[in-house]
Design an enzyme around this catalytic site. Sequence first.
Site, PDB file in Angstrom:
ATOM      1  N   ARG A 164    -104.253 -34.655  80.005  1.00  0.00           N
ATOM      2  CA  ARG A 164    -105.486 -33.872  80.485  1.00  0.00           C
ATOM      3  C   ARG A 164    -105.243 -33.311  81.863  1.00  0.00           C
ATOM      4  NH1 ARG A 164    -105.176 -34.453  75.857  1.00  0.00           N
ATOM      5  NH2 ARG A 164    -106.988 -34.999  74.380  1.00  0.00           N
ATOM      6  N   SER A 233    -113.845 -33.592  72.762  1.00  0.00           N
ATOM      7  CA  SER A 233    -114.035 -34.863  73.380  1.00  0.00           C
ATOM      8  C   SER A 233    -114.941 -34.937  74.611  1.00  0.00           C
ATOM      9  CB  SER A 233    -112.709 -35.679  73.621  1.00  0.00           C
ATOM     10  OG  SER A 233    -111.827 -35.681  72.503  1.00  0.00           O
ATOM     11  N   GLU A 329    -114.654 -34.829  80.591  1.00  0.00           N
ATOM     12  CA  GLU A 329    -113.543 -33.950  80.527  1.00  0.00           C
ATOM     13  C   GLU A 329    -113.591 -32.461  80.874  1.00  0.00           C
ATOM     14  OE1 GLU A 329    -110.708 -34.602  76.919  1.00  0.00           O
ATOM     15  OE2 GLU A 329    -111.051 -32.626  76.635  1.00  0.00           O
TER      16      GLU A 329
HETATM   17  C1  LIG Z   1    -114.600 -28.781  69.068  1.00  0.00           C
HETATM   18  C2  LIG Z   1    -113.614 -28.893  70.201  1.00  0.00           C
HETATM   19  C3  LIG Z   1    -112.450 -29.780  70.102  1.00  0.00           C
HETATM   20  C4  LIG Z   1    -111.577 -29.980  71.137  1.00  0.00           C
HETATM   21  N1  LIG Z   1    -110.097 -30.642  70.889  1.00  0.00           N
HETATM   22  C5  LIG Z   1    -109.524 -30.502  71.912  1.00  0.00           C
HETATM   23  C6  LIG Z   1    -108.428 -31.411  71.741  1.00  0.00           C
HETATM   24  O1  LIG Z   1    -107.956 -31.930  70.629  1.00  0.00           O
HETATM   25  N2  LIG Z   1    -107.619 -31.529  72.702  1.00  0.00           N
HETATM   26  C7  LIG Z   1    -107.652 -30.999  74.020  1.00  0.00           C
HETATM   27  O2  LIG Z   1    -106.827 -31.120  75.050  1.00  0.00           O
HETATM   28  N3  LIG Z   1    -108.856 -30.264  74.092  1.00  0.00           N
HETATM   29  C8  LIG Z   1    -109.740 -29.845  73.264  1.00  0.00           C
HETATM   30  N4  LIG Z   1    -110.892 -29.396  73.305  1.00  0.00           N
HETATM   31  C9  LIG Z   1    -111.363 -28.798  74.537  1.00  0.00           C
HETATM   32  C10 LIG Z   1    -111.075 -27.152  74.720  1.00  0.00           C
HETATM   33  O3  LIG Z   1    -110.715 -26.476  73.520  1.00  0.00           O
HETATM   34  C11 LIG Z   1    -109.494 -26.967  75.518  1.00  0.00           C
HETATM   35  O4  LIG Z   1    -109.396 -27.764  76.789  1.00  0.00           O
HETATM   36  C12 LIG Z   1    -109.275 -25.427  75.635  1.00  0.00           C
HETATM   37  O5  LIG Z   1    -107.944 -25.424  76.387  1.00  0.00           O
HETATM   38  C13 LIG Z   1    -110.185 -24.845  76.573  1.00  0.00           C
HETATM   39  O6  LIG Z   1    -109.630 -23.377  76.427  1.00  0.00           O
HETATM   40  P1  LIG Z   1    -110.737 -22.435  76.689  1.00  0.00           P
HETATM   41  O7  LIG Z   1    -110.056 -21.092  76.535  1.00  0.00           O
HETATM   42  O8  LIG Z   1    -112.091 -22.455  75.931  1.00  0.00           O
HETATM   43  O9  LIG Z   1    -111.096 -22.672  78.376  1.00  0.00           O
HETATM   44  P2  LIG Z   1    -112.481 -22.558  79.332  1.00  0.00           P
HETATM   45  O10 LIG Z   1    -113.342 -23.430  78.920  1.00  0.00           O
HETATM   46  O11 LIG Z   1    -112.827 -21.126  79.257  1.00  0.00           O
HETATM   47  O12 LIG Z   1    -111.665 -22.864  80.430  1.00  0.00           O
HETATM   48  C14 LIG Z   1    -111.269 -24.283  80.979  1.00  0.00           C
HETATM   49  C15 LIG Z   1    -110.985 -24.269  82.366  1.00  0.00           C
HETATM   50  O13 LIG Z   1    -109.665 -23.674  82.651  1.00  0.00           O
HETATM   51  C16 LIG Z   1    -110.028 -22.598  83.411  1.00  0.00           C
HETATM   52  N5  LIG Z   1    -109.372 -21.407  83.013  1.00  0.00           N
HETATM   53  C17 LIG Z   1    -109.539 -20.720  81.954  1.00  0.00           C
HETATM   54  N6  LIG Z   1    -108.579 -19.832  81.506  1.00  0.00           N
HETATM   55  C18 LIG Z   1    -107.772 -19.713  82.656  1.00  0.00           C
HETATM   56  C19 LIG Z   1    -106.626 -18.814  83.048  1.00  0.00           C
HETATM   57  N7  LIG Z   1    -106.257 -17.859  82.407  1.00  0.00           N
HETATM   58  N8  LIG Z   1    -106.213 -19.401  84.343  1.00  0.00           N
HETATM   59  C20 LIG Z   1    -106.466 -20.158  85.056  1.00  0.00           C
HETATM   60  N9  LIG Z   1    -107.514 -21.053  84.668  1.00  0.00           N
HETATM   61  C21 LIG Z   1    -108.261 -20.656  83.873  1.00  0.00           C
HETATM   62  C22 LIG Z   1    -111.421 -22.332  83.652  1.00  0.00           C
HETATM   63  O14 LIG Z   1    -111.693 -21.838  84.766  1.00  0.00           O
HETATM   64  C23 LIG Z   1    -111.993 -23.680  83.425  1.00  0.00           C
HETATM   65  O15 LIG Z   1    -111.803 -24.409  84.484  1.00  0.00           O
HETATM   66  C24 LIG Z   1    -111.785 -29.251  72.370  1.00  0.00           C
HETATM   67  C25 LIG Z   1    -113.018 -28.577  72.346  1.00  0.00           C
HETATM   68  C26 LIG Z   1    -113.991 -28.332  71.298  1.00  0.00           C
HETATM   69  C27 LIG Z   1    -115.185 -27.587  71.571  1.00  0.00           C
END
Ligand SMILES: Cc1cc2nc3c(=O)[nH]c(=O)nc-3n(C[C@H](O)[C@H](O)[C@H](O)COP(=O)(O)OP(=O)(O)OC[C@H]3O[C@@H](n4cnc5c(N)ncnc54)[C@H](O)[C@@H]3O)c2cc1C
Length: 342
Positions: A164, A233, A329
């Site tokens: 992570r 998580s 997380e």
């Molecule tokens: C139901 C559910 C299940 C999940 N299961 C998992 C799992 O199994 N495994 C796992 O690892 N995660 C999981 N997650 C967490 C999440 O989905 C991941 O971390 C995902 O990659 C976040 O993507 P996002 O586009 O929503 O990012 P955001 O929430 O929009 O951003 C997350 C972070 O990344 C930064 N960021 C976003 N885009 C960029 C970019 N282009 N350049 C630089 N920085 C950037 C943001 O500023 C922020 O700090 C889950 C979430 C949910 C709601």
Amino acid sequence: MNIESQVQLKPFNTLSLNSIASHYVKIQSIVDLQQALQFSKAHDLNVLLLSGGSNMMLPEHIHALVVAIDIQGIEFLSEDAESKTIKVGAGQVWHDFVLWTTTQQLYGLQNLALIPGLVGASPVQNIGAYGVEVGEFIQSVEVYDRQSAQTLSIQAQDCHFSYRHSIFKDDPDRYVITHVIFKLLKHADLKVNYGDLKDAMMDDMSAENLQKQVIHIRQSKLPDPKEYPNVGSFFKNPIIKQQEFSQLIAKFPNIPHYPQAGNHVKIAAGWLIDQSGWKGKQLNQVGMFHKQALVLVNYADATLTDVRATYQAVQKDVFEKFGVHLEPEPVLYNELGLIKNH
Ligand SMILES: Cc1cc2nc3c(=O)[nH]c(=O)nc-3n(C[C@H](O)[C@H](O)[C@H](O)COP(=O)(O)OP(=O)(O)OC[C@H]3O[C@@H](n4cnc5c(N)ncnc54)[C@H](O)[C@@H]3O)c2cc1C
């Protein structure tokens, strides 16, 4: 480029927190991004990068420029006997991209199906599930470096991917990820030894079935954010020293654990939360999900203050019982759009 003001971010974060951004812009290219960054400088605003909003906790008001990344596109770059490399825009939806790779008979990402969010955020915390981490299939990450005002390509080994974690978490104000270059396999090398997957795969060892089973297991265990707003998580699984673990297991022999490199042991945060009485328990509108203790849910119209009250209460109870600190997380932001310590 259209910079909007006083934008409600509730529909753009999966925890469904009310959050009003003073400034908001959607960018679809590097040129848009450069213009947005110029605007932020001219108006003395911090920049908050938003992709799918599935790994963040936002305050009620943010005085900053929220930059929503919407860079699209999928392009084949090269291939050899074993693999193909593909360049993917940061704004592509992660799950749709995974499904597409399977239809193209390209393998590696199937275990990561149904993770919410966009492709550009996948390297940030090196998303992982069912024994696979995305970093294993990333060749390089293309970024706009805000420090040098240049686009750069960062090779996977320089991204320092770990559990992570990546350099993008260490340096959130420096890099904007614009594209991710994946190297995917032409022949499936399936990882099915994790959790419930092995049994589910018994009759059909294909990548298509692996993806189907991952989706099925996730749907049966994890709450859909549309019904129960959540960020997946909520806490990382703590990784502790073997010595500390030996004392813990002597007191709690049933603790689920996974040996790690360097004499460390990963323990299941969900189990610690469950054993501390928090599975299905709520504090006001926020609680830990009844089917999966690791998932924090916003059951009504909670604010960030409510969310913090609940997760800090969980941290306190787990620490009192096990002496283990749980680290959240999702990324926490303050009113100026800056990342804050939990
Ligand atoms: C139901 C559910 C299940 C999940 N299961 C998992 C799992 O199994 N495994 C796992 O690892 N995660 C999981 N997650 C967490 C999440 O989905 C991941 O971390 C995902 O990659 C976040 O993507 P996002 O586009 O929503 O990012 P955001 O929430 O929009 O951003 C997350 C972070 O990344 C930064 N960021 C976003 N885009 C960029 C970019 N282009 N350049 C630089 N920085 C950037 C943001 O500023 C922020 O700090 C889950 C979430 C949910 C709601």
